[in-house]
Scaffold this active site. Structure first.
Site, PDB file in Angstrom:
ATOM      1  N   LYS A   1      17.934  18.985  -9.346  1.00  0.00           N
ATOM      2  CA  LYS A   1      17.022  17.859  -9.572  1.00  0.00           C
ATOM      3  C   LYS A   1      16.110  17.671  -8.357  1.00  0.00           C
ATOM      4  O   LYS A   1      16.221  18.388  -7.373  1.00  0.00           O
ATOM      5  CB  LYS A   1      17.817  16.598  -9.885  1.00  0.00           C
ATOM      6  CG  LYS A   1      18.960  16.790 -10.852  1.00  0.00           C
ATOM      7  CD  LYS A   1      18.552  17.218 -12.257  1.00  0.00           C
ATOM      8  CE  LYS A   1      19.810  17.359 -13.111  1.00  0.00           C
ATOM      9  NZ  LYS A   1      19.592  17.643 -14.503  1.00  0.00           N
TER      10      LYS A   1
HETATM   11  C1  LIG Z   1      20.954  17.168 -15.312  1.00  0.00           C
HETATM   12  C2  LIG Z   1      20.818  16.239 -16.439  1.00  0.00           C
HETATM   13  C3  LIG Z   1      21.842  15.354 -16.791  1.00  0.00           C
HETATM   14  C4  LIG Z   1      23.201  15.400 -16.156  1.00  0.00           C
HETATM   15  O1  LIG Z   1      23.201  15.178 -14.786  1.00  0.00           O
HETATM   16  P1  LIG Z   1      24.579  15.343 -13.964  1.00  0.00           P
HETATM   17  O2  LIG Z   1      24.322  14.609 -12.685  1.00  0.00           O
HETATM   18  O3  LIG Z   1      24.772  16.812 -13.765  1.00  0.00           O
HETATM   19  O4  LIG Z   1      25.662  14.740 -14.758  1.00  0.00           O
HETATM   20  C5  LIG Z   1      21.616  14.460 -17.804  1.00  0.00           C
HETATM   21  N1  LIG Z   1      20.453  14.437 -18.473  1.00  0.00           N
HETATM   22  C6  LIG Z   1      19.451  15.270 -18.178  1.00  0.00           C
HETATM   23  C7  LIG Z   1      18.167  15.179 -18.939  1.00  0.00           C
HETATM   24  C8  LIG Z   1      19.603  16.212 -17.169  1.00  0.00           C
HETATM   25  O5  LIG Z   1      18.621  17.088 -16.917  1.00  0.00           O
END
Ligand SMILES: *Cc1c(COP(=O)(O)O)cnc(C)c1O
Length: 381
Positions: free
Chosen positions: A185
């Site tokens: 992210k």
């Molecule tokens: C990465 C992601 C998640 C999950 O995030 P985590 O921190 O790995 O649980 C949820 N929704 C979207 C759209 C994502 O891209």
């Protein structure tokens, strides 16, 4: 084999100050949830317009806790796009509610609002929209629907840290907003997530829900009224998050510069369908977690996995965001079938995520574009 260094599709940027900060936390004697988490939550709150923020050990956990906070469970429906990460519909199903999948727009890959209104029933309790790839959904339309039908909103902003809608940061207004700090992210705490709230009383409930459902009694003992999870973020991770938040604007600025290069250079024959460029006059509102064109597969002699293998053999990593969630084994079990959500399914077939991270250079983007151009030209029907 390529002699150039391997280019992954995502890579975190961790600086020496952050690494030294982690070392200090490790030496401090307090490594799980503690003072660094308090600092991280306070810093996130400042960044997000002074709203209450609670961090958890993933966005997935934050989505589950948000659903529990809204009292959503068996018999309830939550509207969500199927063109999203599995975590959103999974958590809806996990709390016992039914995910009601709606299609997305082909270019923005965000919710089709006409489909949303048609999907509302007396059992609808909430909408869980995704800000796809960092492009905000139309927040005016979203909250107009929430108001009209009295629905809770749980925004999946996992990919949208630093995005804004008409100059207001995602997470700084609205109902509930969830961010992810996974390494792919826009900022990371290795694993981690945040839940942003509109209400201090609900923030206190989150503290209970994220830690066993425990409340403390006046006599120093503890009670449990709800079987809560164990979703607290350790201080080691919070220290990384603090180092990342300090550089988020710089990271996102760099992402936008690289994306401008992609739009300029990715001119293939046959042409890819390029992603939404961001709203005119508000281009900085897009935080560009993902640059994911759609491949012109019907004009190629190769399929997507062959395309990805061709890039991989030239040292370029790619990703897929996302498969169609309604067509997983889990949700086929709820009765979902191919052909229900045409845009979602087309995106799932044709999308490919190209490398994008702040330490990439313009030469890296040039290399990716030249390689994609070459592979597509060779494979043209
Ligand atoms: C990465 C992601 C998640 C999950 O995030 P985590 O921190 O790995 O649980 C949820 N929704 C979207 C759209 C994502 O891209």
């Amino acid at each position: 084999m390529s002699t150039l260094p391997y280019l992954p599709f995502a890579r975190p940027t961790l600086d020496e100050d952050t690494i030294n900060g982690v070392t200090e936390v490790l030496r401090s004697g307090w490594i799980t949830t503690g003072p660094q988490v308090k600092k991280f939550e306070a810093a996130l709150s400042v960044y997000l317009g002074d709203r209450p923020v609670r961090v958890l050990n993933s966005a997935t956990a934050a989505l589950e806790v948000a659903l529990q906070l809204c009292g959503i469970g068996p018999g309830d429906e939550v509207i969500t796009p199927a063109q999203t990460f599995f975590a959103a519909p999974n958590m809806i199903a996990k709390v016992g509610a039914k995910p009601v999948f709606v299609d997305v727009e082909l270019i923005s890959r965000n919710l089709d609002f006409n489909a949303v209104e048609q999907a509302i029933t007396p059992r609808t309790k909430a909408i869980m929209p995704t800000h796809f790839g960092g492009l905000p959904v139309d927040m005016d339309r979203l909250y107009a629907i929430a108001g009209k039908y009295g629905l809770r909103m749980i925004e999946d902003a996992a990919l949208a840290m630093g995005s804004s809608w008409r100059g207001r940061r995602i997470g700084s207004f609205g109902d509930l907003t969830v961010f992810s700090f996974h390494p792919n992210k826009n900022m990371t705490s290795i694993e981690g997530g945040a839940l942003v709230l509109a209400d201090e009383a609900e923030a206190l409930e989150v503290e209970t829900l994220r830690f066993h459902g425990i409340t403390r009694l006046p006599d120093g003992t503890r009670d449990v009224a709800f079987p809560g999870g164990k979703f607290n973020l350790p201080d080691v991770n919070a220290r990384i998050g603090l180092g990342q938040l300090a550089r988020l604007e710089e990271f996102n600025h760099r992402r936008r510069e690289l994306v401008a290069d992609y739009f300029r250079l990715l001119q293939t024959d046959p042409p890819c369908l390029l992603p939404h460029p961001g709203y005119p006059g508000d281009e900085s509102g897009h935080s560009w977690n993902l640059f994911a064109p759609l491949l012109p597969l019907d004009q190629l002699r190769i399929d997507r996995s062959q395309f990805r293998a061709a890039l991989e053999s030239r040292g370029i990593g790619t990703g897929i965001s996302y498969e169609a969630a309604h067509l997983t084994t889990l949700f086929r079990g709820y009765g979902h079938r191919d052909g229900e959500l045409p845009n979602t399914e087309r995106i799932a077939r044709e999308t490919v995520t190209l490398p994008l991270f702040p330490t990439m250079t313009r030469a890296d983007v040039e290399r990716v574009c030249a390689t994609v151009n070459e592979v597509l030209a060779e494979a043209k029907r």
